[in-house]
Design an enzyme around this catalytic site. Structure first.
Site, PDB file in Angstrom:
ATOM      1  N   HIS A   1      -9.840  -7.078  -1.229  1.00  0.00           N
ATOM      2  CA  HIS A   1      -9.666  -8.150  -1.812  1.00  0.00           C
ATOM      3  C   HIS A   1     -10.562  -8.853  -2.863  1.00  0.00           C
ATOM      4  O   HIS A   1      -9.425  -8.879  -3.790  1.00  0.00           O
ATOM      5  CB  HIS A   1      -9.284  -8.729  -0.545  1.00  0.00           C
ATOM      6  CG  HIS A   1      -8.743  -8.487   0.509  1.00  0.00           C
ATOM      7  ND1 HIS A   1      -8.525  -9.004   2.038  1.00  0.00           N
ATOM      8  CD2 HIS A   1      -7.751  -8.193   0.860  1.00  0.00           C
ATOM      9  CE1 HIS A   1      -7.590  -9.149   3.058  1.00  0.00           C
ATOM     10  NE2 HIS A   1      -6.744  -7.758   1.480  1.00  0.00           N
TER      11      HIS A   1
ATOM     12  N   HIS B   1       0.380 -10.495  -0.113  1.00  0.00           N
ATOM     13  CA  HIS B   1      -0.765 -10.197   0.406  1.00  0.00           C
ATOM     14  C   HIS B   1      -0.544  -8.154  -0.120  1.00  0.00           C
ATOM     15  O   HIS B   1      -1.755  -7.862  -0.310  1.00  0.00           O
ATOM     16  CB  HIS B   1      -0.732 -10.365   1.487  1.00  0.00           C
ATOM     17  CG  HIS B   1      -2.241  -9.815   1.788  1.00  0.00           C
ATOM     18  ND1 HIS B   1      -3.218 -10.340   1.222  1.00  0.00           N
ATOM     19  CD2 HIS B   1      -2.630  -8.993   2.971  1.00  0.00           C
ATOM     20  CE1 HIS B   1      -4.319  -9.791   2.098  1.00  0.00           C
ATOM     21  NE2 HIS B   1      -3.625  -8.516   2.655  1.00  0.00           N
TER      22      HIS B   1
ATOM     23  N   ASP C   1      -3.410  -6.308  -2.225  1.00  0.00           N
ATOM     24  CA  ASP C   1      -4.102  -4.599  -1.447  1.00  0.00           C
ATOM     25  C   ASP C   1      -3.504  -3.531  -2.517  1.00  0.00           C
ATOM     26  O   ASP C   1      -4.689  -3.105  -2.322  1.00  0.00           O
ATOM     27  CB  ASP C   1      -3.293  -4.438  -0.453  1.00  0.00           C
ATOM     28  CG  ASP C   1      -3.627  -5.195   1.231  1.00  0.00           C
ATOM     29  OD1 ASP C   1      -4.665  -6.222   0.689  1.00  0.00           O
ATOM     30  OD2 ASP C   1      -3.334  -4.958   2.314  1.00  0.00           O
TER      31      ASP C   1
ATOM     32  N   HIS D   1      -3.175   1.052   2.482  1.00  0.00           N
ATOM     33  CA  HIS D   1      -4.055   1.646   1.728  1.00  0.00           C
ATOM     34  C   HIS D   1      -4.144   3.403   1.658  1.00  0.00           C
ATOM     35  O   HIS D   1      -4.511   3.818   0.269  1.00  0.00           O
ATOM     36  CB  HIS D   1      -5.168   1.541   1.972  1.00  0.00           C
ATOM     37  CG  HIS D   1      -5.451  -0.255   2.535  1.00  0.00           C
ATOM     38  ND1 HIS D   1      -5.411  -1.307   1.210  1.00  0.00           N
ATOM     39  CD2 HIS D   1      -5.407  -0.969   3.922  1.00  0.00           C
ATOM     40  CE1 HIS D   1      -5.815  -2.188   2.124  1.00  0.00           C
ATOM     41  NE2 HIS D   1      -5.758  -2.352   3.117  1.00  0.00           N
TER      42      HIS D   1
END
Ligand SMILES: [Zn+2]
Length: 306
Positions: free
Chosen positions: A78, A235, A239, A262
């Site tokens: 973030h 969001h 990311d 991720h």
């Protein structure tokens, strides 16, 4: 002309790590041209330093970490997204614990911090990583792909078997102001039924309604509700920008993701770096005039200058 940027002066922030539950203080310092984003673990002997780079990424389970073992720094995504979002290329970060503070689960606190302290232009042009041909990674039914585009576009699709999420898609054309308003405030999220399992893995020890959207089987538990109707996919884009910023340059290209996380983002970065013909690094000064103009627009953040 588009110059590299750093922050105008030193600033500190204290908070807890969402996974470790530990209180940490993060201090951001101005840094010189071409130094990039670096993290120093000031709580450890010899204060190890790790550079924010796709190839220094360690674990990617529920967060992106840099480095490995006891000196790793977790949940950098973030903060890195906000640096990218505000066009800040060079910062020397000192941290006295294993994880970046989660703040409210979004990038909003870091945006606030950077706006308070201001950003400064450095006397060196920034570089752009220009995508020249498609690069794709797939894991099971999840995938992520770079394709050429004149500026950063993030097109994300998420699917969760939950009535408040289901399938969400958003195509985000990067622009600093849009990033601050439409992406930077979107919070991380988690499911109540997974809390015990994640805690057994040593994760989300610091998680709470103050730093995440929490979902029970049917609803959002947080009394304040959502910040955006589709906060979840926003969001995911936050990311994604944080993870792709680890390429170390502004990106001129489109990234399309489907059920990504991720791990997939880092696999995509590494595959791109292993495919030299798929990209080129171009100083802003040699980009074609039209491209420079459009990119200048995307980083037009005059209000940040002190
Ligand atoms: Zn996140």
């Amino acid at each position: 002309m588009i110059y590299q940027r750093t922050i105008s002066k030193k600033v500190s922030v204290t908070g807890i790590g969402i996974h470790s539950g530990k209180k940490v203080t993060l201090t951001l310092n101005p840094a010189p041209v071409n130094s990039g984003i670096t993290f120093k673990r000031v709580d450890l002997p010899d204060s190890p330093v790790v550079k924010a780079d796709a190839r220094t990424v360690g674990t990617t389970e529920n967060n992106t970490s840099l480095g490995s073992g006891v000196s790793a720094i977790h949940t950098v995504e973030h903060l890195l997204a906000v640096f990218y979002g505000l066009g800040v290329n060079n910062v020397y970060c000192e941290i006295d614990g294993p994880e970046i503070p989660i703040m409210d689960g979004s990038g909003a606190s870091f945006v606030f911090l950077l706006r308070e302290v201001g950003v400064s232009a450095l006397h060196q042009p920034r570089n752009f990583l220009v995508i020249l041909e498609p690069v794709r990674v797939e894991v099971d039914d999840k995938w992520a792909e770079f394709t050429p585009a004149p500026r950063l576009i993030v097109d994300s699709t998420i699917i969760f078997a939950h009535p408040k999420i289901k399938q969400q898609n958003l195509k985000f054309e990067f622009h600093c102001e849009n990033f601050i308003n439409d992406i930077g405030r979107a919070r991380t999220f988690g499911f109540l039924k997974e809390v015990d399992m994640l805690k057994r893995k040593g994760l989300i020890k610091g998680g709470s309604l103050a730093n995440a959207i929490v979902l029970d089987d049917f609803n959002v538990v947080n009394p304040e509700g959502l910040r955006y109707r589709d906060e979840f996919v926003r969001h995911k884009i936050l990311d994604t920008i944080g993870d792709l910023s680890l390429l170390g340059h502004e990106i001129a290209g489109r990234v399309t993701t489907y059920k990504s996380g991720h791990n997939l983002h880092n696999l995509l970065c590494r595959k791109l770096l292993d495919t030299p013909q798929a990209y080129k690094i171009v100083p802003a000064t040699v980009l074609q005039k039209e491209a420079v103009e459009s990119l200048e627009l995307s980083f037009a953040t005059g209000s940040l200058y002190h």
